[in-house]
Every structure is written in C-alpha cells, then in structure tokens.
Write a protein that holds these residues in place. Structure first.
Motif, PDB file in Angstrom:
ATOM      1  N   GLY A  37       0.908  -1.249  -0.037  1.00 18.70           N
ATOM      2  CA  GLY A  37       0.026   0.023   0.010  1.00 18.70           C
ATOM      3  C   GLY A  37       0.945   1.245   0.042  1.00 18.70           C
ATOM      4  N   ALA A  38       2.021   1.200   0.776  1.00 17.85           N
ATOM      5  CA  ALA A  38       2.794   2.420   0.930  1.00 17.85           C
ATOM      6  C   ALA A  38       3.353   2.605  -0.373  1.00 17.85           C
ATOM      7  CB  ALA A  38       3.871   2.116   1.987  1.00 17.85           C
ATOM      8  N   ALA A  39       3.951   1.494  -1.097  1.00 19.12           N
ATOM      9  CA  ALA A  39       4.909   1.728  -2.340  1.00 19.12           C
ATOM     10  C   ALA A  39       3.666   2.205  -3.497  1.00 19.12           C
ATOM     11  CB  ALA A  39       5.212   0.206  -2.627  1.00 19.12           C
ATOM     12  N   SER A  40       2.574   1.899  -3.542  1.00 16.95           N
ATOM     13  CA  SER A  40       1.570   2.278  -4.294  1.00 16.95           C
ATOM     14  C   SER A  40       1.475   3.739  -4.275  1.00 16.95           C
ATOM     15  CB  SER A  40       0.267   1.311  -4.270  1.00 16.95           C
ATOM     16  OG  SER A  40      -0.548   1.906  -3.257  1.00 16.95           O
ATOM     17  N   GLN A  41       1.538   4.424  -3.238  1.00 17.70           N
ATOM     18  CA  GLN A  41       1.095   5.742  -2.953  1.00 17.70           C
ATOM     19  C   GLN A  41       2.512   6.501  -2.845  1.00 17.70           C
ATOM     20  OE1 GLN A  41      -1.353   6.761   0.192  1.00 17.70           O
ATOM     21  NE2 GLN A  41       0.290   7.219   1.414  1.00 17.70           N
ATOM     22  N   GLY A  42       3.455   5.658  -2.671  1.00 20.31           N
ATOM     23  CA  GLY A  42       4.751   6.594  -2.589  1.00 20.31           C
ATOM     24  C   GLY A  42       5.268   6.743  -1.407  1.00 20.31           C
ATOM     25  N   SER A  43       4.339   6.624  -0.183  1.00 19.89           N
ATOM     26  CA  SER A  43       4.681   6.894   1.318  1.00 19.89           C
ATOM     27  C   SER A  43       3.935   6.084   2.308  1.00 19.89           C
ATOM     28  CB  SER A  43       4.548   8.484   1.646  1.00 19.89           C
ATOM     29  OG  SER A  43       3.162   8.600   1.452  1.00 19.89           O
ATOM     30  N   ALA A  44       4.539   6.128   3.563  1.00 14.20           N
ATOM     31  CA  ALA A  44       3.857   5.152   4.384  1.00 14.20           C
ATOM     32  C   ALA A  44       2.627   5.789   4.972  1.00 14.20           C
ATOM     33  CB  ALA A  44       4.852   4.521   5.259  1.00 14.20           C
ATOM     34  N   THR A  45       2.485   7.172   4.804  1.00 14.66           N
ATOM     35  CA  THR A  45       1.013   7.799   5.671  1.00 14.66           C
ATOM     36  C   THR A  45       0.875   8.782   4.882  1.00 14.66           C
ATOM     37  OG1 THR A  45       2.792   8.992   7.151  1.00 14.66           O
ATOM     38  CG2 THR A  45       1.961   7.074   7.879  1.00 14.66           C
ATOM     39  N   PRO A  46      -0.437   9.197   4.975  1.00 18.25           N
ATOM     40  CA  PRO A  46      -1.437   8.541   5.620  1.00 18.25           C
ATOM     41  C   PRO A  46      -1.987   7.445   4.801  1.00 18.25           C
ATOM     42  CG  PRO A  46      -2.179  10.670   4.783  1.00 18.25           C
ATOM     43  CD  PRO A  46      -0.788  10.724   4.615  1.00 18.25           C
ATOM     44  N   GLN A  47      -2.876   6.636   5.147  1.00 18.74           N
ATOM     45  CA  GLN A  47      -3.258   5.344   4.454  1.00 18.74           C
ATOM     46  C   GLN A  47      -4.460   6.062   3.740  1.00 18.74           C
ATOM     47  OE1 GLN A  47      -4.944   2.078   6.446  1.00 18.74           O
ATOM     48  NE2 GLN A  47      -4.040   0.926   5.268  1.00 18.74           N
ATOM     49  N   THR A  48      -4.708   5.482   2.413  1.00 18.89           N
ATOM     50  CA  THR A  48      -5.673   5.884   1.714  1.00 18.89           C
ATOM     51  C   THR A  48      -6.911   4.784   2.040  1.00 18.89           C
ATOM     52  OG1 THR A  48      -5.314   4.656  -0.156  1.00 18.89           O
ATOM     53  CG2 THR A  48      -4.106   6.868  -0.043  1.00 18.89           C
ATOM     54  N   PRO A  49      -8.090   5.338   1.430  1.00 22.45           N
ATOM     55  CA  PRO A  49      -9.089   4.350   1.872  1.00 22.45           C
ATOM     56  C   PRO A  49      -9.090   3.055   0.945  1.00 22.45           C
ATOM     57  CG  PRO A  49     -10.048   6.671   1.554  1.00 22.45           C
ATOM     58  CD  PRO A  49      -8.599   6.572   1.237  1.00 22.45           C
ATOM     59  N   ASP A  50      -8.458   3.188  -0.103  1.00 22.16           N
ATOM     60  CA  ASP A  50      -8.123   1.990  -1.039  1.00 22.16           C
ATOM     61  C   ASP A  50      -7.074   1.165  -0.231  1.00 22.16           C
ATOM     62  OD1 ASP A  50     -10.041   2.727  -3.025  1.00 22.16           O
ATOM     63  OD2 ASP A  50      -8.352   3.568  -4.196  1.00 22.16           O
ATOM     64  N   ALA A  52      -6.800   1.081   3.112  1.00 20.79           N
ATOM     65  CA  ALA A  52      -7.532   0.425   4.286  1.00 20.79           C
ATOM     66  C   ALA A  52      -8.466  -0.633   3.838  1.00 20.79           C
ATOM     67  CB  ALA A  52      -8.454   1.637   4.820  1.00 20.79           C
ATOM     68  N   ARG A  53      -9.067  -0.590   2.508  1.00 19.52           N
ATOM     69  CA  ARG A  53      -9.982  -1.847   2.096  1.00 19.52           C
ATOM     70  C   ARG A  53      -8.907  -2.930   1.882  1.00 19.52           C
ATOM     71  NH1 ARG A  53     -12.950   2.515  -0.245  1.00 19.52           N
ATOM     72  NH2 ARG A  53     -11.666   2.580  -1.783  1.00 19.52           N
ATOM     73  N   VAL A  54      -7.936  -2.942   1.396  1.00 18.25           N
ATOM     74  CA  VAL A  54      -7.120  -4.000   1.010  1.00 18.25           C
ATOM     75  C   VAL A  54      -6.647  -4.769   2.306  1.00 18.25           C
ATOM     76  CG1 VAL A  54      -4.990  -4.523  -0.017  1.00 18.25           C
ATOM     77  CG2 VAL A  54      -6.196  -3.079  -1.084  1.00 18.25           C
ATOM     78  N   THR A  55      -6.118  -3.759   3.192  1.00 18.37           N
ATOM     79  CA  THR A  55      -5.709  -4.193   4.481  1.00 18.37           C
ATOM     80  C   THR A  55      -6.941  -4.739   5.127  1.00 18.37           C
ATOM     81  OG1 THR A  55      -4.036  -2.386   4.536  1.00 18.37           O
ATOM     82  CG2 THR A  55      -4.650  -3.698   6.508  1.00 18.37           C
ATOM     83  N   THR A  56      -7.962  -4.630   5.195  1.00 17.52           N
ATOM     84  CA  THR A  56      -9.330  -5.142   6.031  1.00 17.52           C
ATOM     85  C   THR A  56      -9.309  -6.318   5.322  1.00 17.52           C
ATOM     86  OG1 THR A  56     -10.041  -2.964   6.553  1.00 17.52           O
ATOM     87  CG2 THR A  56     -11.646  -4.681   6.489  1.00 17.52           C
ATOM     88  N   ARG A  57      -9.533  -6.362   3.887  1.00 21.30           N
ATOM     89  CA  ARG A  57      -9.964  -7.758   3.334  1.00 21.30           C
ATOM     90  C   ARG A  57      -8.851  -8.527   3.349  1.00 21.30           C
ATOM     91  NH1 ARG A  57     -12.649  -4.639  -1.812  1.00 21.30           N
ATOM     92  NH2 ARG A  57     -14.846  -4.577  -0.851  1.00 21.30           N
ATOM     93  N   THR A  58      -7.557  -8.257   3.411  1.00 21.61           N
ATOM     94  CA  THR A  58      -6.554  -9.214   3.677  1.00 21.61           C
ATOM     95  C   THR A  58      -6.692  -9.901   4.912  1.00 21.61           C
ATOM     96  OG1 THR A  58      -4.940  -8.009   2.181  1.00 21.61           O
ATOM     97  CG2 THR A  58      -4.009  -9.476   3.772  1.00 21.61           C
ATOM     98  N   ALA A  59      -6.989  -9.035   6.037  1.00 25.27           N
ATOM     99  CA  ALA A  59      -6.992  -9.484   7.387  1.00 25.27           C
ATOM    100  C   ALA A  59      -8.423 -10.496   7.444  1.00 25.27           C
ATOM    101  CB  ALA A  59      -7.142  -8.583   8.354  1.00 25.27           C
ATOM    102  N   LEU A  60      -9.601 -10.045   6.734  1.00 26.09           N
ATOM    103  CA  LEU A  60     -10.678 -10.689   6.878  1.00 26.09           C
ATOM    104  C   LEU A  60     -10.629 -12.210   6.100  1.00 26.09           C
ATOM    105  CD1 LEU A  60     -13.810 -10.945   7.515  1.00 26.09           C
ATOM    106  CD2 LEU A  60     -14.150  -9.487   5.492  1.00 26.09           C
ATOM    107  N   ALA A  61      -9.774 -11.980   5.065  1.00 20.34           N
ATOM    108  CA  ALA A  61      -9.810 -13.396   4.287  1.00 20.34           C
ATOM    109  C   ALA A  61      -9.082 -14.344   5.101  1.00 20.34           C
ATOM    110  CB  ALA A  61      -8.899 -13.100   2.921  1.00 20.34           C
ATOM    111  N   MET A  62      -7.845 -13.859   5.597  1.00 24.32           N
ATOM    112  CA  MET A  62      -7.135 -14.924   6.618  1.00 24.32           C
ATOM    113  C   MET A  62      -7.879 -15.343   7.802  1.00 24.32           C
ATOM    114  SD  MET A  62      -3.123 -13.440   6.505  1.00 24.32           S
ATOM    115  CE  MET A  62      -3.354 -11.840   6.949  1.00 24.32           C
ATOM    116  N   PHE A  63      -8.723 -14.386   8.109  1.00 23.65           N
ATOM    117  CA  PHE A  63      -9.413 -14.852   9.459  1.00 23.65           C
ATOM    118  C   PHE A  63     -10.486 -15.898   9.000  1.00 23.65           C
ATOM    119  CE2 PHE A  63     -13.540 -14.289  11.481  1.00 23.65           C
ATOM    120  CZ  PHE A  63     -13.328 -14.747  12.712  1.00 23.65           C
TER     121      PHE A  63
END
Length: 160
Positions: A37-50, A52-63
C-alpha cells in the motif's frame, strides 16, 4: 475405564494433528499488505481508503480461512462452520492473503508471487497443503465480494 482412556488418547492425538497457523504467517502477510500500500502511493502515511480496504480484506480473508479450519468465532462472511480440520492453516492464510493482494496490486504481482512461493515452499506437500490452498482461495473470494461500509464515503453520525 478403557473407553475413557481411549477417548483421552484420541483427543490428545487430535490436538497434535492440527497445526495452527504461525503468528509469523499472518503478521508477515499483513506487513506485506502495508508495504504494498505504501509503495502504491509513494509513502507510508497517511493510509488511503483504498489501502484500508485492501488491508481489511486481507485480514478478513485470513481470519475466515483460519476460523473455518478451527472454528472459534462467528464468521463475518457466513462461511460454513467447519472444513477439513487437518488442512494446513499456514497454506490457508498465505493463499487467502496472496489472492487478495494480487487482485488489488496487479502491478506488484511479481513481488507478491515471490512471497507466496516462499511461504508455500516451507509447507510440506500433501493433502493438508492442498486443502489449505483451496480454503484460502475461497476465503479470498468471499472477502473480495464482501460489501459493508466503504471507508471512502463519509458516514453521517448516528442520531437516535
């Protein structure tokens, strides 16, 4: 007494048959999601809504994949309560995360595939690995299709 002893031995064998997912597996894939996610926007913060969705879906899929193998919690996606309890939890978690991440970051597919190949190479080949892989794929598909509140849309405050 013999029946009770047999039952206790069977319960002990079941504990050793199931191999729980390594916390490292889950943490490593969540860390990779953050780095992508950081590489896709060029920095680590702040996290974009996109992101956040990817991170949430990753955690949800693993759960969901892990909870289907060892059902301890209510499913968020109405996954069936149990699957093959001998399925590899590491394979399920890695595959679930891999599928979510590669679908959201196609430009970084090579790096994601390399991480996945490395993770899967540490898991012994066999029916448990294959069952975990199939379960991870199903969990990723369900997490990707899940609706819910879109973090990109400002929500009106609750007013009773």
């Amino acid at each position: 007494m013999t029946g009770r002893k047999t039952m206790l031995m069977a319960a002990a064998a079941a504990l050793f048959a199931a191999q729980p997912a390594s916390a490292d597996t889950v943490c490593e894939w969540m860390e990779l999601a953050g780095r992508l996610g950081a590489a896709s926007q060029g920095s680590a913060t702040p996290q974009t809504p996109d992101q956040a969705r990817v991170t949430t879906r990753t955690a949800l899929a693993m759960f969901e994949a892990l909870n289907r193998i060892d059902p301890r919690y209510r499913s968020y996606l109405s996954f069936p309560a149990a699957a093959d309890p001998t399925a590899s939890q590491d394979a399920a978690a890695a595959t679930a995360a891999f599928k979510v991440l590669v679908s959201h970051y196609p430009a970084q597919r090579a790096a994601i595939e390399e991480s996945y190949a490395l993770a899967m190479s540490t898991i012994a080949d066999g029916p448990a690995k294959e069952a975990g892989r199939r379960l991870g794929e199903a969990a990723a598909e369900a997490a990707g299709a899940a609706g819910g509140i879109d973090p990109a849309i400002a929500q009106a405050p609750y007013r009773p």
